[in-house]
Write a protein that holds these residues in place. Structure first.
Motif, PDB file in Angstrom:
ATOM      1  N   ALA A 155       0.814  -1.211   0.000  1.00  0.00           N
ATOM      2  CA  ALA A 155       0.000   0.000   0.000  1.00  0.00           C
ATOM      3  C   ALA A 155       0.852   1.268   0.000  1.00  0.00           C
ATOM      4  CB  ALA A 155      -0.938  -0.003   1.200  1.00  0.00           C
ATOM      5  N   ARG A 156       1.932   1.261   0.752  1.00  0.00           N
ATOM      6  CA  ARG A 156       2.771   2.465   0.829  1.00  0.00           C
ATOM      7  C   ARG A 156       3.373   2.798  -0.534  1.00  0.00           C
ATOM      8  NH1 ARG A 156       4.956   4.825   5.447  1.00  0.00           N
ATOM      9  NH2 ARG A 156       6.632   6.336   5.040  1.00  0.00           N
ATOM     10  N   PRO A 169       2.832  -2.598   3.853  1.00  0.00           N
ATOM     11  CA  PRO A 169       1.502  -2.041   4.131  1.00  0.00           C
ATOM     12  C   PRO A 169       1.511  -0.880   5.117  1.00  0.00           C
ATOM     13  CG  PRO A 169       1.823  -4.055   5.381  1.00  0.00           C
ATOM     14  CD  PRO A 169       3.046  -3.898   4.528  1.00  0.00           C
ATOM     15  N   ASP A 170       2.648  -0.583   5.720  1.00  0.00           N
ATOM     16  CA  ASP A 170       2.742   0.440   6.763  1.00  0.00           C
ATOM     17  C   ASP A 170       2.576   1.841   6.154  1.00  0.00           C
ATOM     18  OD1 ASP A 170       3.188   1.914   8.989  1.00  0.00           O
ATOM     19  OD2 ASP A 170       5.257   1.259   9.317  1.00  0.00           O
ATOM     20  N   LEU A 171       1.517   2.525   6.536  1.00  0.00           N
ATOM     21  CA  LEU A 171       1.224   3.853   6.001  1.00  0.00           C
ATOM     22  C   LEU A 171       1.550   4.982   6.981  1.00  0.00           C
ATOM     23  CD1 LEU A 171      -2.250   3.135   4.343  1.00  0.00           C
ATOM     24  CD2 LEU A 171      -0.049   3.403   3.180  1.00  0.00           C
ATOM     25  N   ARG A 172       2.161   4.657   8.100  1.00  0.00           N
ATOM     26  CA  ARG A 172       2.462   5.701   9.082  1.00  0.00           C
ATOM     27  C   ARG A 172       3.396   6.759   8.494  1.00  0.00           C
ATOM     28  NH1 ARG A 172       4.837   2.389  13.968  1.00  0.00           N
ATOM     29  NH2 ARG A 172       5.745   1.326  12.160  1.00  0.00           N
ATOM     30  N   GLY A 173       2.987   7.993   8.584  1.00  0.00           N
ATOM     31  CA  GLY A 173       3.816   9.102   8.127  1.00  0.00           C
ATOM     32  C   GLY A 173       3.778   9.350   6.641  1.00  0.00           C
ATOM     33  N   VAL A 174       3.079   8.524   5.883  1.00  0.00           N
ATOM     34  CA  VAL A 174       3.080   8.696   4.434  1.00  0.00           C
ATOM     35  C   VAL A 174       2.360   9.977   4.009  1.00  0.00           C
ATOM     36  CG1 VAL A 174       0.933   7.474   3.889  1.00  0.00           C
ATOM     37  CG2 VAL A 174       2.850   7.405   2.282  1.00  0.00           C
ATOM     38  N   GLU A 175       1.490  10.490   4.880  1.00  0.00           N
ATOM     39  CA  GLU A 175       0.775  11.719   4.533  1.00  0.00           C
ATOM     40  C   GLU A 175       1.708  12.920   4.403  1.00  0.00           C
ATOM     41  OE1 GLU A 175       0.816  11.473   9.017  1.00  0.00           O
ATOM     42  OE2 GLU A 175       0.414  10.102   7.350  1.00  0.00           O
ATOM     43  N   ARG A 176       2.913  12.814   4.932  1.00  0.00           N
ATOM     44  CA  ARG A 176       3.868  13.919   4.840  1.00  0.00           C
ATOM     45  C   ARG A 176       4.200  14.261   3.385  1.00  0.00           C
ATOM     46  NH1 ARG A 176       8.706  13.111   6.225  1.00  0.00           N
ATOM     47  NH2 ARG A 176       9.216  15.336   6.424  1.00  0.00           N
ATOM     48  N   MET A 177       4.059  13.303   2.501  1.00  0.00           N
ATOM     49  CA  MET A 177       4.371  13.585   1.096  1.00  0.00           C
ATOM     50  C   MET A 177       3.401  14.584   0.479  1.00  0.00           C
ATOM     51  SD  MET A 177       3.122  10.102  -0.882  1.00  0.00           S
ATOM     52  CE  MET A 177       3.517  10.809  -2.494  1.00  0.00           C
ATOM     53  N   PHE A 178       2.269  14.804   1.152  1.00  0.00           N
ATOM     54  CA  PHE A 178       1.286  15.762   0.659  1.00  0.00           C
ATOM     55  C   PHE A 178       1.302  17.080   1.440  1.00  0.00           C
ATOM     56  CE2 PHE A 178      -0.558  11.522  -0.306  1.00  0.00           C
ATOM     57  CZ  PHE A 178      -0.545  11.618  -1.691  1.00  0.00           C
ATOM     58  N   ILE A 179       2.148  17.177   2.451  1.00  0.00           N
ATOM     59  CA  ILE A 179       2.234  18.414   3.229  1.00  0.00           C
ATOM     60  C   ILE A 179       3.243  19.347   2.566  1.00  0.00           C
ATOM     61  CG2 ILE A 179       2.911  19.412   5.443  1.00  0.00           C
ATOM     62  CD1 ILE A 179       1.872  16.907   6.804  1.00  0.00           C
ATOM     63  N   PRO A 180       2.847  20.555   2.274  1.00  0.00           N
ATOM     64  CA  PRO A 180       3.744  21.481   1.564  1.00  0.00           C
ATOM     65  C   PRO A 180       4.986  21.848   2.384  1.00  0.00           C
ATOM     66  CG  PRO A 180       1.454  22.240   1.498  1.00  0.00           C
ATOM     67  CD  PRO A 180       1.517  21.142   2.500  1.00  0.00           C
ATOM     68  N   VAL A 181       6.031  22.239   1.671  1.00  0.00           N
ATOM     69  CA  VAL A 181       7.261  22.740   2.297  1.00  0.00           C
ATOM     70  C   VAL A 181       7.492  24.168   1.817  1.00  0.00           C
ATOM     71  CG1 VAL A 181       8.300  20.457   2.498  1.00  0.00           C
ATOM     72  CG2 VAL A 181       8.678  21.802   0.428  1.00  0.00           C
ATOM     73  N   ASN A 252      -4.099  -6.914  15.975  1.00  0.00           N
ATOM     74  CA  ASN A 252      -4.269  -5.503  16.301  1.00  0.00           C
ATOM     75  C   ASN A 252      -2.928  -4.893  16.683  1.00  0.00           C
ATOM     76  OD1 ASN A 252      -7.065  -5.582  15.891  1.00  0.00           O
ATOM     77  ND2 ASN A 252      -7.469  -6.191  18.009  1.00  0.00           N
ATOM     78  N   GLY A 253      -2.685  -3.690  16.202  1.00  0.00           N
ATOM     79  CA  GLY A 253      -1.449  -3.003  16.529  1.00  0.00           C
ATOM     80  C   GLY A 253      -0.221  -3.575  15.853  1.00  0.00           C
ATOM     81  N   TRP A 254      -0.417  -4.225  14.702  1.00  0.00           N
ATOM     82  CA  TRP A 254       0.712  -4.856  14.017  1.00  0.00           C
ATOM     83  C   TRP A 254       1.781  -3.857  13.609  1.00  0.00           C
ATOM     84  CZ3 TRP A 254       1.575  -3.091   9.094  1.00  0.00           C
ATOM     85  CH2 TRP A 254       0.518  -2.412   8.477  1.00  0.00           C
ATOM     86  N   GLU A 255       1.392  -2.580  13.406  1.00  0.00           N
ATOM     87  CA  GLU A 255       2.369  -1.593  12.948  1.00  0.00           C
ATOM     88  C   GLU A 255       3.492  -1.367  13.950  1.00  0.00           C
ATOM     89  OE1 GLU A 255      -0.886  -0.962  13.359  1.00  0.00           O
ATOM     90  OE2 GLU A 255      -1.748   0.106  11.631  1.00  0.00           O
ATOM     91  N   LYS A 256       3.176  -1.499  15.232  1.00  0.00           N
ATOM     92  CA  LYS A 256       4.180  -1.180  16.251  1.00  0.00           C
ATOM     93  C   LYS A 256       5.349  -2.165  16.254  1.00  0.00           C
ATOM     94  CE  LYS A 256       1.828  -3.701  19.987  1.00  0.00           C
ATOM     95  NZ  LYS A 256       1.148  -3.572  21.284  1.00  0.00           N
ATOM     96  N   TYR A 257       5.176  -3.283  15.570  1.00  0.00           N
ATOM     97  CA  TYR A 257       6.266  -4.251  15.490  1.00  0.00           C
ATOM     98  C   TYR A 257       7.218  -3.941  14.339  1.00  0.00           C
ATOM     99  CZ  TYR A 257       3.278  -6.930  18.631  1.00  0.00           C
ATOM    100  OH  TYR A 257       2.508  -7.328  19.688  1.00  0.00           O
ATOM    101  N   LEU A 258       6.894  -2.909  13.576  1.00  0.00           N
ATOM    102  CA  LEU A 258       7.733  -2.510  12.456  1.00  0.00           C
ATOM    103  C   LEU A 258       8.381  -1.164  12.742  1.00  0.00           C
ATOM    104  CD1 LEU A 258       5.262  -3.324   9.519  1.00  0.00           C
ATOM    105  CD2 LEU A 258       7.154  -4.755  10.331  1.00  0.00           C
ATOM    106  N   PRO A 259       9.599  -0.961  12.302  1.00  0.00           N
ATOM    107  CA  PRO A 259      10.230   0.362  12.487  1.00  0.00           C
ATOM    108  C   PRO A 259       9.514   1.405  11.637  1.00  0.00           C
ATOM    109  CG  PRO A 259      11.576  -1.022  11.060  1.00  0.00           C
ATOM    110  CD  PRO A 259      10.498  -1.904  11.587  1.00  0.00           C
TER     111      PRO A 259
END
Length: 277
Positions: A155-156, A169-181, A252-259
């Motif tokens: 997904a990422r 599949p980890d989408l954490r922080g991916v929204e930053r690509m849409f935040i302007p600089v 549940n909470g599978w993301e926390k096992y990934l960096p």
């Protein structure tokens, strides 16, 4: 001289119903008998016929619909029963999947559905939803241009475009690509842009907080929209012969096992530039 006794019908005698019916006349010939029979049948049909009933009309329409669906199924190799009209309920593959039942696989089990085994369908997953893309082995099968998506939930990568680094599949922080600089933060910023930034009014704390909240909301909406565009493709909404096959089973909470990942280089470069009045 005695008077002859008259015969009188007993008082209790009743007249039979048959006595009141006309005595049928024997037909003069076989030909005449056939004519009389035909006339009687036509007369009876005229008395009982009411024309086409609603049921008759429904039967005709149903027969035509079945005939059309059958011809469409044959001409489209079983992908459509409505001559290309692609609403979800009309897709034969959707009905096949419904009767077959939905699969539930772990990420490890999903790996074996990458097209390497010809006895298994080709699956890919997107944000936990498994889709059957077996109809395009030249694309998702071994040697295909998008084979790296098969057998996994990437997904990422569907959002960032970094197919090698982000096939997860980890989408954490991916929204930053849409935040302007800010313009001066871009790698290709010109000296003029950097100089102009020095004279720009700095936002107050309140303005900065409101701007940050608004940009984050917008960025998250774009993540959802970006994923939905791919979901629509793999659901078959855009005409491709794909369909939902099941879901990925994760705790549940599978993301926390990934960096937690940072944005890949390509996604970082694609970030929009913030505009100022």
């Amino acid at each position: 001289m005695s008077t002859p006794a008259r015969y009188r019908k007993p008082a209790f005698a009743t007249t039979s119903h048959e006595d009141t019916l006309p005595i049928p006349r024997a037909p003069a010939s076989t030909s005449e008998a056939k004519k009389e029979l035909k006339a009687a049948v036509n007369d009876q049909a005229a008395k009982t016929s009411k024309g086409f009933s609603v049921l008759d009309i429904l039967r005709v329409l149903g027969g035509l619909a079945l005939l059309s669906a059958g011809l469409s199924y044959l001409s489209t190799s079983g992908t459509s029963m409505t001559w290309g009209y692609n609403a979800k309920w009309t897709r034969m593959r959707e009905w096949k999947g419904l009767f077959k039942g939905q699969v539930t696989l772990t990420d490890a089990e999903l790996l074996s559905y990458d097209g390497s085994d010809p006895q298994k369908p080709i699956y890919l997953a997107l944000n936990g939803t498994i889709y059957d893309v077996s109809a395009s082995p030249q694309t998702y099968g071994p040697g295909g241009s998008y084979h790296f998506f098969a057998g996994r939930d990437a997904a990422r990568a569907f959002l960032t475009g970094c197919f090698v680094e982000d096939a997860v599949p980890d989408l954490r922080g991916v929204e930053r690509m849409f935040i302007p600089v800010d313009p001066e933060e871009k790698a290709d910023a010109t000296p003029e842009t950097i100089e102009a930034a020095k004279h720009r009014r700095a936002p107050s704390k309140g303005e900065l907080k409101n701007r940050t909240a608004q940009e984050e909301r917008t960025a998250k909406q774009k993540v959802v929209q970006g994923l939905e565009s791919w979901h629509a493709l793999f659901r078959g909404d855009k005409g491709k012969p794909y369909f939902k096959a099941g879901v990925v089973n994760r705790p549940n909470g599978w993301e926390k096992y990934l960096p937690e990942r940072s944005l890949c280089e390509q996604a970082e470069k694609s970030r929009p530039v913030r505009k100022y009045d």
